[in-house]
Enzyme design. Structure first.
Site, PDB file in Angstrom:
ATOM      1  N   MET A 108       0.790  -1.227   0.000  1.00  0.00           N
ATOM      2  CA  MET A 108       0.000   0.000   0.000  1.00  0.00           C
ATOM      3  C   MET A 108       0.830   1.289   0.000  1.00  0.00           C
ATOM      4  SD  MET A 108      -3.088  -1.240   2.527  1.00  0.00           S
ATOM      5  CE  MET A 108      -4.187   0.055   1.975  1.00  0.00           C
ATOM      6  N   ASP A 115       1.391 -12.834   3.266  1.00  0.00           N
ATOM      7  CA  ASP A 115       0.164 -13.584   2.986  1.00  0.00           C
ATOM      8  C   ASP A 115       0.008 -13.734   1.471  1.00  0.00           C
ATOM      9  OD1 ASP A 115      -0.261 -10.712   3.087  1.00  0.00           O
ATOM     10  OD2 ASP A 115      -2.352 -11.126   2.640  1.00  0.00           O
TER      11      ASP A 115
HETATM   12  N1  HPA Z   1      -3.072  -6.248   0.872  1.00  0.00           N
HETATM   13  C1  HPA Z   1      -2.553  -5.028   1.040  1.00  0.00           C
HETATM   14  N2  HPA Z   1      -1.421  -4.822   1.663  1.00  0.00           N
HETATM   15  C2  HPA Z   1      -0.769  -5.874   2.175  1.00  0.00           C
HETATM   16  C3  HPA Z   1      -1.268  -7.167   2.032  1.00  0.00           C
HETATM   17  C4  HPA Z   1      -2.479  -7.364   1.347  1.00  0.00           C
HETATM   18  O1  HPA Z   1      -2.971  -8.485   1.193  1.00  0.00           O
HETATM   19  N3  HPA Z   1      -0.394  -8.011   2.663  1.00  0.00           N
HETATM   20  C5  HPA Z   1       0.584  -7.246   3.149  1.00  0.00           C
HETATM   21  N4  HPA Z   1       0.375  -5.959   2.859  1.00  0.00           N
END
Ligand code: HPA
Length: 237
Positions: free
Chosen positions: A180, A204
């Site tokens: 982000m 993740d």
């Molecule tokens: N989405 C947005 N930002 C992130 C994510 C995600 O799945 N995992 C780690 N930062």
């Protein structure tokens, strides 16, 4: 010269700054990896520290989450504290098919759904890219450390919870990971005539509904930290 968000004076930051999203990570790095550390920011608890790594001056400053937040801190570091290089060290969701949990990604470029670039009033689409000097140094350092990394595109999203469920589409374009912050950081660097790079560990894989435990995230974070600090060392050679 303090800014609205950073209380330091000119000279309080090193020319190169590592930026984790979480200010407590900044504190962890300062306490565990740096020598001669002093705290240079406490405003909003967005902690910042300056010290040395094997004799090389380096700062660590929390960025907060999202492009507006990293946009503020990186702008102030580049324009008011004469910072030349920022290396974001963060987490990303792996979205390309081959990306696995705990992989380390070097963000060569960053797509975005943000309007951050609107301020530049460009007559087209801007492509935010990492500094080649930082990217090459990080890639070479990873090779020397025998740490495998993936280098490619990131997607800097303005939403974490996204109603449009667009990740499949970015994955089809072979974007490696979603996070982000990087696109705004890369644009601020370009506008300031400065340098930026984002290094992410994959925390993740949202398309496969996989995620790491808190403990695994910590280990992945250590690999990335080591890579970032050794990259700082290589850049100073
Ligand atoms: N989405 C947005 N930002 C992130 C994510 C995600 O799945 N995992 C780690 N930062």
């Amino acid at each position: 010269m303090a800014t609205p968000h950073l209380q330091g004076q000119k000279g309080d930051y090193a020319e190169i700054v590592l930026m984790p999203g979480d200010p407590l990570r900044a504190e962890f790095i300062a306490q565990n990896y740096l020598e001669n550390v002093r705290c240079v920011n406490t405003i909003r608890n967005m902690l910042g520290f300056t010290g040395t790594y094997q004799g090389i001056p380096v700062s660590v400053q929390g960025s907060g989450m999202g492009q507006p937040s990293i946009g503020i801190y990186s702008y102030e570091l580049y324009h008011f504290f004469d910072v030349k290089s920022i290396i974001r060290i963060g987490t990303a969701g792996g979205i390309a098919p081959e990306v696995k949990l705990r992989d380390v990604i070097l963000g060569q470029a960053a797509c975005t759904n943000s309007n951050f670039a609107m301020q530049y009033q460009l007559p087209g689409t801007y492509a935010p890219i990492a500094s080649f000097r930082l990217l090459r140094a990080a890639a070479e350092t990873a090779e020397a450390l025998n740490l495998s990394v993936r280098t490619g595109n990131l997607f800097s999203s303005d939403t974490f919870y996204d109603d449009a469920e667009s990740l499949e589409k970015w994955s089809k374009m072979h974007v490696l990971g979603i996070e982000m912050e990087s696109a705004a950081l890369y644009m601020n660097a370009a506008r300031a005539g400065a340098e930026a790079l984002c290094i992410c560990t994959v925390s993740d894989c949202p398309l496969r509904r996989e995620s790491t435990s808190a403990e695994e995230r910590q280990t992945g974070f250590r690999d990335m930290m080591h890579l970032a600090l050794e990259t700082v060392k290589k850049l100073s050679e």
